[in-house]
Scaffold this active site. Structure first.
Site, PDB file in Angstrom:
ATOM      1  N   HIS A 144       0.534  -1.226   0.063  1.00  0.00           N
ATOM      2  CA  HIS A 144       0.187  -0.220   0.305  1.00  0.00           C
ATOM      3  C   HIS A 144       0.625   1.789  -0.194  1.00  0.00           C
ATOM      4  CE1 HIS A 144      -3.571   2.057  -0.378  1.00  0.00           C
ATOM      5  NE2 HIS A 144      -4.499   1.323   1.022  1.00  0.00           N
ATOM      6  N   ASP A 152      -1.796   1.377  -4.832  1.00  0.00           N
ATOM      7  CA  ASP A 152      -3.566   2.261  -4.326  1.00  0.00           C
ATOM      8  C   ASP A 152      -4.043   1.022  -4.942  1.00  0.00           C
ATOM      9  OD1 ASP A 152      -3.290   4.873  -6.509  1.00  0.00           O
ATOM     10  OD2 ASP A 152      -4.712   2.371  -7.086  1.00  0.00           O
TER      11      ASP A 152
END
Lengths: 490, 373
Positions: A460, A464
């Site tokens: 992350h 995304d």
């Protein structure tokens, strides 16, 4: 030891005491057979033994001399000790292994006792007739006799060979047969309660109980229930089979297992390293369901073609190629973040790793440059990696340089997973098993669909959710409609 | 002429567990000849173990005949790295087995026959067995110049070794087994039995190399079956028993309860490699990297097949010292084995800077380390 306990009581012919000794280094199982007819008698003699050993504080130390090897040999080399000073030994336990001129000899103890001294180190020359070890013997027991004396069992062992009742062969697993043999039971006299009158372990125990009048503890289901045949339909538990709930018995439960501690080495050590490092990555997950109905059909058609070319075609080559096509559109998933998180490197090659479960553990070889490989080439390379993997012969080149990984955990089972990213990569996909489930088609009709779940994990810090979702949708569209891959193949 | 039949009728009885009173009734007396239907080295060695542990040999001796698909068999206390070319074995898919008897390393293939003579410990007598074999060979081909040496080898033409011997003695039973070269692949034999590993120091029993020859080369009409039959016949005669060979399936648990566990144990890494007596490796090798040659010195102590102590001497700063010490730490306690080392080395790469130069140096070092195993 062969201790003769001839107890005369109402229905007893006790023969010899069962001794099974397993030596940790060699797992040497020397089992003498058991003839237990009167349980109480056995219990008594056990208690006696315990009493004796606990009462001993210092016994007589005997020098156990190396006995004659034969062929006029006078000296041997000590190659391995099975015991060390302070260990307890029983008569007939293995003490050491010596070698003389191409002969390997196992020296066993003549006494019960505790080892007090080893007269030789490894690779030293030991002499026949000279002391090998010093054993402290129980004072009350004295020196055990040299010859084994065994009373004959009540019936000859021939009867065990012909296990036939009225012309039918009795059904019993080898373990059950052995149990019967050890207890001198004729299988023909036992009533089998298993399928097809198969004799189960409980039947033997019940038979014994009736014989001796002793109450034996209920044994857990010994027979391995064969797995239900692989059904294409969702499994439904049959209603008529009552589930056996174990009934607690009011007796002290004795469990003599011991914890075992071993150092973490090799493959496990490698796993500890990779997984600990992976912890630093903030993972997020994204899952979806894919309908493989068309792919299943396509593979059926192509399998024989690949076979002719000598290659086994599974689903993986399609999944791998589809992933590479997806990575062309979303190259950030084929990237690497440096240690300081300052730079992202977009890798040019799609070296797609395939997690493999081998005897030794998890390894992840990768198929190089999938972006320029055909599905057939990928399949062929997978075959090569798989056979090397199972032989434990994968090279460093096959195991390094991966940029993206797929894990087909579905071959073992499961639907959704939460895979852990393998550094230095930034994404990984876990594929669940393919199930046949009812789904609705465009016309609102129910049809049989081949459904598989995919679970993606991504880093992350640079990926995304939207990117992952779009990649997944693209991959899914290729895999659900394989013909569409043709449009984008390079 | 020897008859073969299924074992079920003969073996399972008495022999199952040792009793002085054998409840054994059969057509043979004094002796039993069995032949394995399997060519798997581990299964056949397991049969030997089983007979050694479970059969009562007071009233009858046993001759076991067996052949194996390609395998290298090392003695109980030997060092496989010292004895054979493990890399070549892996490449050619030749199995490696460690037997329980002593002695040296041999190569088996279907052109080699194995004979095991089981007796009680008291009746253990290797010379007699070998003389029996020579007698059988001479009966088959009277002009063969074969004789037994005092090292318990059988020589052909006074020069070439055609048989090697080893034995195992237990508390009450013993066995003596030997090979007999009929038509084995001598080329493969000599290449696999040559160890490429340098700098090994060990107290393991070394093998004594010898020139070998196949009986087939002396007389092309000879086959393994003929040799087996001739020896079985001689054994039958000497033991005053029927000329009858019983076939045995080493996977049959009903006849040989517990055999599959024995087979499995013989295949474990712990047995094959882990039983190697402690040894050390002190060696150096040169690596060529982009126009320069580097010397690397490696010192390792290996115990129970695992690296106990490891030391790698590299030119300074050629690789980040932290990474090197990580490698040494990982190797310590691991199996001295290429697949484990590869896994460790490639895993370590994952957690270090992603630098192509570093990777290629690392891979070069690891490839060379693997050559030691």
């Amino acid at each position: 030891s062969y201790v003769i306990v001839a107890l005369i009581s109402s229905c007893v012919v006790l023969v010899c005491i069962h001794r099974v000794r397993s030596c940790s280094s060699i797992r040497f199982i020397k089992s003498k057979y058991v003839c237990v007819c009167d349980k109480s008698a056995l219990k008594f003699s056990h208690q006696q033994r315990l009493f004796r050993t606990s009462a001993v504080s210092c016994g007589q130390i005997v020098q156990f001399k190396l006995s004659d090897i034969g062929e006029g040999i006078t000296e041997v080399t000590v190659k391995e000790w099975y015991i060390k000073e302070g260990d307890s030994v029983s008569q007939f336990d293995s003490i050491c292994e010596v070698q003389s001129d191409k002969a390997s000899v196992t020296i066993t103890s003549r006494y019960d006792g505790v080892i007090r001294k080893l007269h030789y180190n490894l690779d030293e020359i030991a002499y026949v007739g000279k002391p090998l070890v010093d054993i402290e013997i129980d004072a009350s027991k004295g020196v055990a006799p040299e010859e084994d004396v065994v009373e004959t069992p009540p019936m000859s062992h021939e009867e065990h060979t012909h296990q036939e009742i009225k012309g039918h062969k009795t059904l019993a697993t080898p373990a059950v047969r052995r149990l019967a043999m050890e207890n001198n039971i004729k299988l023909s006299e036992v009533v089998g309660t298993g399928k097809d009158n198969r004799i189960l372990k409980e039947d033997i125990l019940n038979y014994l109980a009736k014989q001796t009048g002793a109450i034996l503890p209920p044994s857990p289901k010994a027979e391995i229930i064969p797995p239900l045949p692989k059904s294409e339909h969702v499994a439904v538990a049959p209603k008529d089979k009552a589930r056996k709930i174990p009934v607690p018995v009011s007796r002290p439960i004795v469990f003599s297992g011991k914890d075992k501690t071993e150092p973490v080495t090799g493959f496990q050590k490698a796993m500890v390293k990779t997984m600990s490092a992976a912890l630093k990555i903030p993972h997020f997950g994204y899952c979806d369901e894919v309908d493989l109905t068309q792919l299943v059909q396509l593979r059926e058609e192509l399998k024989p073609l690949a076979q002719i070319r000598g290659v086994k075609l599974s689903f993986m080559p399609f999944f791998i190629k589809a992933a590479s096509l997806g990575l062309l559109q979303y190259p950030i998933l084929n990237a690497s973040l440096d240690e300081s998180c300052q730079n992202v490197t977009y890798k040019a090659s799609h070296n797609i790793g395939v997690a493999m479960d081998t005897e030794q553990g998890l390894i992840v070889p990768n198929v190089k440059n999938v972006q320029v490989c055909s599905v057939f080439e990928i399949a062929s390379e997978l075959n090569r990696l798989q056979s090397l993997g199972s032989a434990g012969q994968l090279g460093t080149n096959d195991l390094t340089g991966g940029t993206f990984t797929l894990s087909n955990i579905g071959t073992i089972g499961g639907t959704y997973a939460k895979p852990v990213i393998l550094l230095p990569e930034v994404a990984i996909g876990a594929l669940g098993k393919i199930q046949i489930l009812p789904r609705f088609n465009g016309k609102g009709e129910v049809f049989k669909a081949h459904i598989m779940n995919v679970s993606w994990s991504a880093d992350h810090r640079i990926i995304d959710g939207a990117t992952m979702a779009r990649f997944s949708n693209l991959w899914k569209s290729y895999v659900e409609n394989p013909a569409s891959m043709l449009l984008d193949l390079k | 002429m020897v008859l073969r039949s299924s074992l079920k009728n003969c073996l399972q009885l008495s022999c199952v567990l040792r009793t002085p009173k054998a409840g054994f009734r059969s057509t043979t007396s004094g002796g039993l000849i069995i032949q394995s239907i399997s060519n798997d080295i581990y299964q056949n060695l397991a049969v030997e173990d089983w007979i050694h542990d479970h059969m009562n040999l007071e009233n009858q001796q046993v001759l076991f005949l067996w052949r194996n698909s390609p395998a290298v068999v090392i003695g109980r206390h030997q060092n496989p790295w010292q004895e054979c070319n493990l890399r070549l074995l892996r490449q050619k898919n030749i199995k490696l087995a460690r037997r329980r008897s002593g002695g040296g390393t041999v190569y088996h293939d279907l052109g080699n026959i194995n004979l095991t003579f089981f007796t009680t410990r008291k009746k253990y007598e290797r010379m007699e067995n070998l003389k029996l074999i020579v007698k059988a060979l001479k009966a088959l081909r009277p002009r063969l110049d074969v004789h037994v040496t005092d090292r318990y080898d059988i020589l052909l033409d006074r020069q070439y070794k055609i048989s090697g011997t080893a034995s195992k003695l237990g508390r009450t039973t013993a066995y003596h087994h030997c090979t007999l070269l009929c038509n084995a692949d001598k080329f493969v034999l000599s290449s696999v039995l040559k160890s490429p590993y340098k700098g090994l120091k060990s107290n393991a029993t070394p093998s004594v190399p010898a020139s070998v020859k196949n009986l087939f080369e002396e007389d092309p009409s000879l086959t393994c079956e003929m040799l087996l039959d001739a020896i079985a016949e001689e054994y039958a005669t000497q033991h005053q028993m029927d000329h009858h060979i019983t076939l045995i399936n080493p996977a049959d648990e009903t006849v040989l309860p517990g055999i599959n566990n024995k087979t499995k144990e013989l295949q474990t890494w712990e047995w094959v490699y882990g039983k190697t007596p402690k040894f050390s490796i002190n060696t150096c090798f040169s690596m060529v990297y982009k126009d320069s040659v580097l010397d690397v010195k490696v010192d390792m102590d290996v115990k129970h097949g695992r690296i106990e102590v490891c030391n790698i001497d590299l030119p300074e700063q050629w690789l980040p010292p932290a990474l090197c010490s990580e490698l040494v730490k990982s190797l310590t306690g691991s199996k001295f084995c290429p697949s484990e080392t590869t896994t460790l080395a490639t895993t370590l790469l994952r957690v270090c800077p992603q630098d192509d130069e570093l990777h290629s140096r690392w891979n070069l070092l690891c490839e060379n380390m693997l050559m030691l195993m």
